[in-house]
Design a protein around this motif. Structure first.
Motif, mmCIF file in Angstrom:
data_model
loop_
_atom_site.group_PDB
_atom_site.id
_atom_site.type_symbol
_atom_site.label_atom_id
_atom_site.label_comp_id
_atom_site.label_asym_id
_atom_site.label_seq_id
_atom_site.Cartn_x
_atom_site.Cartn_y
_atom_site.Cartn_z
ATOM 1 N N SER A 81 30.276 35.881 35.489
ATOM 2 C CA SER A 81 29.890 37.375 35.230
ATOM 3 C C SER A 81 28.984 37.545 33.930
ATOM 4 O O SER A 81 28.977 36.742 33.151
ATOM 5 N N THR A 84 30.562 37.511 30.903
ATOM 6 C CA THR A 84 31.014 36.300 30.367
ATOM 7 C C THR A 84 29.737 35.828 29.589
ATOM 8 O O THR A 84 29.773 35.032 28.647
ATOM 9 N N VAL A 219 39.174 35.716 31.175
ATOM 10 C CA VAL A 219 40.059 35.502 32.150
ATOM 11 C C VAL A 219 41.017 36.661 32.264
ATOM 12 O O VAL A 219 41.285 37.332 33.151
ATOM 13 N N LEU A 220 41.234 37.051 31.048
ATOM 14 C CA LEU A 220 42.375 38.188 30.989
ATOM 15 C C LEU A 220 41.753 39.459 31.207
ATOM 16 O O LEU A 220 42.334 40.318 31.656
ATOM 17 N N TRP A 222 38.388 40.404 32.356
ATOM 18 C CA TRP A 222 37.593 40.775 33.557
ATOM 19 C C TRP A 222 37.633 39.618 34.636
ATOM 20 O O TRP A 222 36.830 39.396 35.545
ATOM 21 N N ASN A 223 38.727 38.904 34.720
ATOM 22 C CA ASN A 223 39.105 37.919 35.825
ATOM 23 C C ASN A 223 38.207 37.146 35.956
ATOM 24 O O ASN A 223 37.773 36.903 37.013
ATOM 25 N N GLU A 224 37.667 36.445 34.982
ATOM 26 C CA GLU A 224 36.712 35.228 35.164
ATOM 27 C C GLU A 224 37.212 33.945 35.570
ATOM 28 O O GLU A 224 38.620 33.793 35.418
ATOM 29 N N ASP A 225 36.922 33.144 36.312
ATOM 30 C CA ASP A 225 37.399 31.947 36.782
ATOM 31 C C ASP A 225 37.747 31.054 35.694
ATOM 32 O O ASP A 225 36.666 30.852 34.573
ATOM 33 N N LEU A 226 38.716 30.454 35.489
ATOM 34 C CA LEU A 226 39.394 29.615 34.267
ATOM 35 C C LEU A 226 38.278 28.571 34.018
ATOM 36 O O LEU A 226 38.098 28.589 32.830
ATOM 37 N N SER A 229 35.042 29.607 32.707
ATOM 38 C CA SER A 229 35.224 30.412 31.563
ATOM 39 C C SER A 229 35.144 28.988 30.376
ATOM 40 O O SER A 229 34.511 29.140 29.370
#
Length: 358
Positions: A81, A84, A219-220, A222-226, A229
């Protein structure tokens, strides 16, 4: 070629200290060496010395850089993102401030004083970067200044670019580094319980501050891939900041001019200053290590000088130290390579210019 200083006087009144009086100050890098060595000139560099490689460190740095490059590709191709990317740049900037303003100018050289809240914030920001305990970082840098370019210098630039950049972290320390490192005065930092607590519990503190929190926030929120991230917000950030820091040890001891002291390898380098918040004017810094500005080029030199002066206005920082203009002039005329923009003769010096060398 170096930048021209800002003619506007700083609005913050700093302590101006003539060069001749600097030895009377409690300088961090001035302490009595152990052993039989009576001067830095007696040390030199023994090029016959065979260094022992620490292969575990080599493997760790290799893996770290490979993963960091993968994370960089994720950033550049926008596989993560845009939030990110922005967040990661923000982490890199505040982490860099933790190094330059905190570990370097405040804790190592005591070029200004800071009230406890600012000291704690800078200490925490330093942990973001994963560059050993603050106590160890400061000790190594004080030793670097005291024994520059000799076997007692942890990242002795006389041994070449690779060694001063990262090779020193991939091999056993030279015996002189260990021996004379014991004579570096660290009493000021050892009197700070927070710094000693961080030194004792570095691993869990580092894991939380530099890895877990930076990775989990995208991750918490804006739902980025762990995994992405972790690669971007920890590994890539760490690799970039490490190499920016290492460039001060390597590039600024090889490519540039020496207007303040031609007897040391440290040089002036515009490019390193651009991405290290003003730390690239290293020849000046070796001449006046206690100057909070780390150059004579004014606030445009980098955000760190501006930030220190802002904190001084707010009362969070005080006793900012810098040399007088006369001290700078005397140093340039006595020891410089004649390349100084004001007190030198640019057509007569025989040193190299930064841009031509790069």
């Amino acid at each position: 070629m170096t930048k021209r200083p800002n003619s506007k006087e700083s609005e913050i009144k700093s302590k101006e200290i003539p060069t001749d009086l600097s030895n009377a100050l409690p300088e961090d890098e001035i302490s009595s060496p152990n052993g039989d060595v009576s001067s830095v000139q007696d040390l030199g560099t023994d090029f016959n010395f065979k260094r022992k490689i620490v292969w575990s460190n080599v493997v760790v740095f290799l893996i770290l850089h490979i993963l960091g490059f993968i994370g960089l590709i994720e950033m550049l191709t926008l596989s993560v993102s845009i939030l990110t990317n922005i967040y990661n740049i923000f982490l890199g900037v505040i982490g860099g401030i933790g190094i330059t303003m905190g570990a370097h100018r405040l804790f190592t050289h005591r070029s200004f004083k800071a009230k406890p809240p600012l000291r704690r914030i800078l200490m925490i920001l330093f942990v973001l970067n994963g560059q050993n305990p603050l106590w160890e970082w400061a000790r190594d840098h004080r030793q670097h200044h005291k024994y520059s370019d000799t076997d007692a210098d942890p990242h002795n630039a006389s041994r070449g670019f690779f060694f001063s950049h990262v090779g020193w972290l991939m091999s056993k320390k030279h015996p002189k580094v260990i021996e004379l490192g014991k004579g570096i005065d660290m009493s000021d930092l050892e009197a700070d319980s927070w710094i000693m607590f961080q030194k004792k519990y570095l691993i869990p503190i580092y894991g939380l501050v530099s890895i877990v929190i930076p990775t989990i926030i995208p991750v918490l929120l804006w739902n980025e891939d762990l995994i992405k991230s972790f690669l971007v917000c920890y590994v890539t950030r760490t690799v970039i900041v490490l190499n920016c820091t290492w460039c001060v040890n390597s590039v600024t001891h090889m490519y540039g001019t020496r207007p303040y002291d031609k007897t040391v390898l440290a040089v002036q380098n515009d490019y390193v200053s651009a991405f290290s918040f003003g730390e690239g004017y290293h020849n000046y810094h070796h001449a006046f290590p206690w100057d909070y500005r780390a150059s004579e080029f004014g606030p445009q030199n980098g955000i760190v000088q501006t930030l220190i002066e802002y904190c001084a206005k707010k009362g969070w920082a005080y006793d900012l130290r810098s040399p007088t203009e006369e001290s700078v002039k005397n140093r340039v005329q006595r020891k410089g390579d004649n390349s100084h923009y004001k007190y030198g003769g640019s057509n007569n010096y025989d040193e190299c210019e930064t841009r031509k060398n790069l």
